[in-house]
Design an enzyme around this catalytic site. Structure first.
Site, PDB file in Angstrom:
ATOM      1  N   HIS A  49      15.999  54.972 -37.532  1.00  0.00           N
ATOM      2  CA  HIS A  49      14.834  54.446 -38.256  1.00  0.00           C
ATOM      3  C   HIS A  49      15.037  52.977 -38.635  1.00  0.00           C
ATOM      4  O   HIS A  49      14.169  52.139 -38.402  1.00  0.00           O
ATOM      5  CB  HIS A  49      14.573  55.283 -39.513  1.00  0.00           C
ATOM      6  CG  HIS A  49      13.499  54.731 -40.394  1.00  0.00           C
ATOM      7  ND1 HIS A  49      12.162  54.749 -40.035  1.00  0.00           N
ATOM      8  CD2 HIS A  49      13.546  54.111 -41.613  1.00  0.00           C
ATOM      9  CE1 HIS A  49      11.442  54.184 -40.999  1.00  0.00           C
ATOM     10  NE2 HIS A  49      12.258  53.788 -41.966  1.00  0.00           N
ATOM     11  N   TYR A  78      17.929  54.684 -47.141  1.00  0.00           N
ATOM     12  CA  TYR A  78      17.432  54.125 -45.873  1.00  0.00           C
ATOM     13  C   TYR A  78      18.536  54.411 -44.870  1.00  0.00           C
ATOM     14  O   TYR A  78      19.115  53.517 -44.292  1.00  0.00           O
ATOM     15  CB  TYR A  78      17.230  52.619 -46.108  1.00  0.00           C
ATOM     16  CG  TYR A  78      16.500  51.834 -45.054  1.00  0.00           C
ATOM     17  CD1 TYR A  78      15.234  52.195 -44.608  1.00  0.00           C
ATOM     18  CD2 TYR A  78      17.081  50.668 -44.539  1.00  0.00           C
ATOM     19  CE1 TYR A  78      14.573  51.412 -43.668  1.00  0.00           C
ATOM     20  CE2 TYR A  78      16.416  49.890 -43.598  1.00  0.00           C
ATOM     21  CZ  TYR A  78      15.156  50.263 -43.165  1.00  0.00           C
ATOM     22  OH  TYR A  78      14.489  49.492 -42.242  1.00  0.00           O
ATOM     23  N   LYS A 126       4.480  52.176 -51.813  1.00  0.00           N
ATOM     24  CA  LYS A 126       5.253  53.417 -51.723  1.00  0.00           C
ATOM     25  C   LYS A 126       5.048  54.354 -52.910  1.00  0.00           C
ATOM     26  O   LYS A 126       5.342  55.541 -52.803  1.00  0.00           O
ATOM     27  CB  LYS A 126       6.753  53.076 -51.689  1.00  0.00           C
ATOM     28  CG  LYS A 126       7.182  52.306 -50.470  1.00  0.00           C
ATOM     29  CD  LYS A 126       7.704  53.255 -49.426  1.00  0.00           C
ATOM     30  CE  LYS A 126       8.365  52.506 -48.290  1.00  0.00           C
ATOM     31  NZ  LYS A 126       8.787  53.442 -47.250  1.00  0.00           N
ATOM     32  N   GLN A 131       2.751  47.327 -48.092  1.00  0.00           N
ATOM     33  CA  GLN A 131       4.210  47.171 -48.081  1.00  0.00           C
ATOM     34  C   GLN A 131       4.627  45.849 -47.436  1.00  0.00           C
ATOM     35  O   GLN A 131       5.466  45.113 -47.948  1.00  0.00           O
ATOM     36  CB  GLN A 131       4.826  48.348 -47.306  1.00  0.00           C
ATOM     37  CG  GLN A 131       6.349  48.354 -47.259  1.00  0.00           C
ATOM     38  CD  GLN A 131       6.894  49.469 -46.342  1.00  0.00           C
ATOM     39  OE1 GLN A 131       6.155  50.323 -45.861  1.00  0.00           O
ATOM     40  NE2 GLN A 131       8.191  49.447 -46.109  1.00  0.00           N
ATOM     41  N   ASP A 180      15.348  56.151 -53.317  1.00  0.00           N
ATOM     42  CA  ASP A 180      15.111  56.375 -51.892  1.00  0.00           C
ATOM     43  C   ASP A 180      16.123  55.570 -51.087  1.00  0.00           C
ATOM     44  O   ASP A 180      16.236  54.358 -51.273  1.00  0.00           O
ATOM     45  CB  ASP A 180      13.682  55.957 -51.517  1.00  0.00           C
ATOM     46  CG  ASP A 180      13.268  56.479 -50.142  1.00  0.00           C
ATOM     47  OD1 ASP A 180      13.908  57.434 -49.647  1.00  0.00           O
ATOM     48  OD2 ASP A 180      12.313  55.938 -49.566  1.00  0.00           O
TER      49      ASP A 180
HETATM   50 MN    MN Z   1      11.186  56.200 -47.665  1.00  0.00          MN
END
Ligand code: MN
Length: 422
Positions: free
Chosen positions: A140, A135, A260, A247, A133
């Protein structure tokens, strides 16, 4: 131009005007009819096409493709044939349904190899190997940096120099429609001096897209940005469910873990990079200039409209975000080049997600964490209730679609209902 992408092609099958599955799409997936073995399919309008039966009818006779690849419960072997072959199959399927090419046009055979979409079950399309994943949305990363750290220095010093990512877990990647239970875990409540264990109170979605690797690379081999597209078969929608309270407590110093990896949902369709070709757009200007191995030429972003809806139990759905894949700061070619620059190899079926895709305005944020400003502001649902995070009984729906010259290429949806914690 890739033949199947020709916007002039019309089909002899009735396709609703707002369908994600125009004749210019031709995505791939895995379906199951009753208790029969799962097989490779595509979709046109409201019809599922059994590609293995199309193959049996010798429509691919000149393409030299082994029959077995269409009789698998996953797309991996098909993708591994390489783009020349998979492109030929997609082009041939396009010919099959092209109004002007009469030789393939047979209602009788159509009855034999097609199903109504609501008659079949769609399964997880890929046997997912490793999952990464990223980023890569600057908006964001900035929003999260402001909420969790210092509003003045929201982006960490490395962010504009490399596509930040982490290794996730593939075992819990499931197909759209698979319900799951609210995760439980350790959390540190505000002002408490020791952690507690229990159901997450801050369950969130992450609006993402993921690309699927169709060609392997060798250990020690770095994939350059200009070769990266050869390795990417296609794209799907990806909801990287996140338990924000779990998290927040666990992530220091090694990053996301149990907050996650309890569930991630993808849409049942892999839209080929070929089908997305007409929707390329320029990416944002990267400043400062990136290192040579991350530089690229051409248009590497894609104009894919993305939306998120929350549907409370027995109520109408409310749209809570409208974003776009083109906002990504780091593109897929840069992500793959960075992922392999140290010699890390990739395998067919590996999945790499973009990271949450947020735009500039609150209406385009890709997670409730951002929409609710860290749980401080509620948003209204059309049934009058309010949300800061996701409640039990809510169904979260991700949708994606490209539109240009009256052609629509859509991704279907990745939806999932949240059940109470066990
Ligand atoms: Mn993510």
């Amino acid at each position: 131009m890739i033949k199947a992408n020709n916007p002039k092609i019309k089909s002899w099958i009735d396709i609703p005007a707002d369908s994600d599955f125009s004749i210019q799409n031709i995505p791939f997936g895995i379906f199951q009819y009753k208790s029969q073995a799962p097989r490779v399919c595509t979709r046109i309008g409201d019809y599922i096409i059994d590609v293995s039966k199309v193959k049996d009818l010798a429509f691919f006779a000149d393409l030299d493709i082994p029959k077995s690849v269409f009789r698998n419960p996953y797309l991996n072997d098909f993708m591994a044939l390489g783009k020349e072959k998979t492109r030929a199959v997609r082009n041939r399927i396009s010919e099959l349904f092209n109004k002007r090419i009469k030789k393939w046009n047979s209602r009788e055979l159509f009855e034999h190899y097609s199903y109504k979409a609501d008659e079949v079950e769609m399964l997880l399309p890929v046997k997912v190997g490793d999952y990464t994943d990223f980023y890569s949305s600057i908006q964001h990363a900035t929003n999260i940096g402001k909420l969790f750290r210092d509003p003045k220095n929201a982006l960490l010093p490395n962010w504009r120099h490399l596509p930040v990512g982490y290794h996730g877990r593939s075992s819990s990647i499931v197909v759209s429609g698979t319900p799951f239970h609210r995760p439980k875990g350790q959390q540190m409540p505000p002002n408490a001096d020791k952690p507690v264990y229990g159901p997450s109170k801050r369950l969130d979605f992450e609006l993402e897209m993921a690309f699927v690797i169709g060609q392997p690379s060798g250990l020690g081999e770095a994939i350059s940005t200009d070769k990266a597209e050869d390795y990417i078969f296609g794209l799907t929608l990806f909801n990287d469910w996140s338990a924000r309270d779990i998290q927040k407590w666990e992530y220091v110093p090694l990053g996301p873990f149990l907050g996650k990896n309890f569930a991630s949902h993808i849409s049942p369709w892999i839209i080929t990079m070929d089908a997305l070709e007409p929707f390329r757009v320029k990416g944002p200007k990267q400043s400062p200039k990136v290192l040579p191995y991350l530089q690229y030429e051409g248009e590497k972003n894609y104009d894919v409209n993305l939306e998120v809806l929350i549907q409370p139990e027995e109520s109408e759905a409310t749209r809570v975000s409208l974003s776009n894949f083109k906002f990504m700061y780091w593109n897929m070619c840069q992500q793959l080049a960075h992922h392999t620059v140290n010699g890390c190899n990739v395998n067919v079926g590996d999945m790499m997600a973009s990271g949450t895709i947020s735009g500039k305005t609150k209406k385009s944020y890709g997670s409730m964490l951002e929409i609710s400003m860290g749980g401080k502001q509620s948003i209204k649902m059309s049934n009058g209730t309010e949300r800061k995070f996701i409640e039990d009984g809510d169904t979260v729906i991700l949708r994606g679609w490209c539109e240009k010259d009256n052609i629509r290429v859509g991704f279907g949806e990745a939806s999932a209902k949240v059940l109470p914690a066990t």
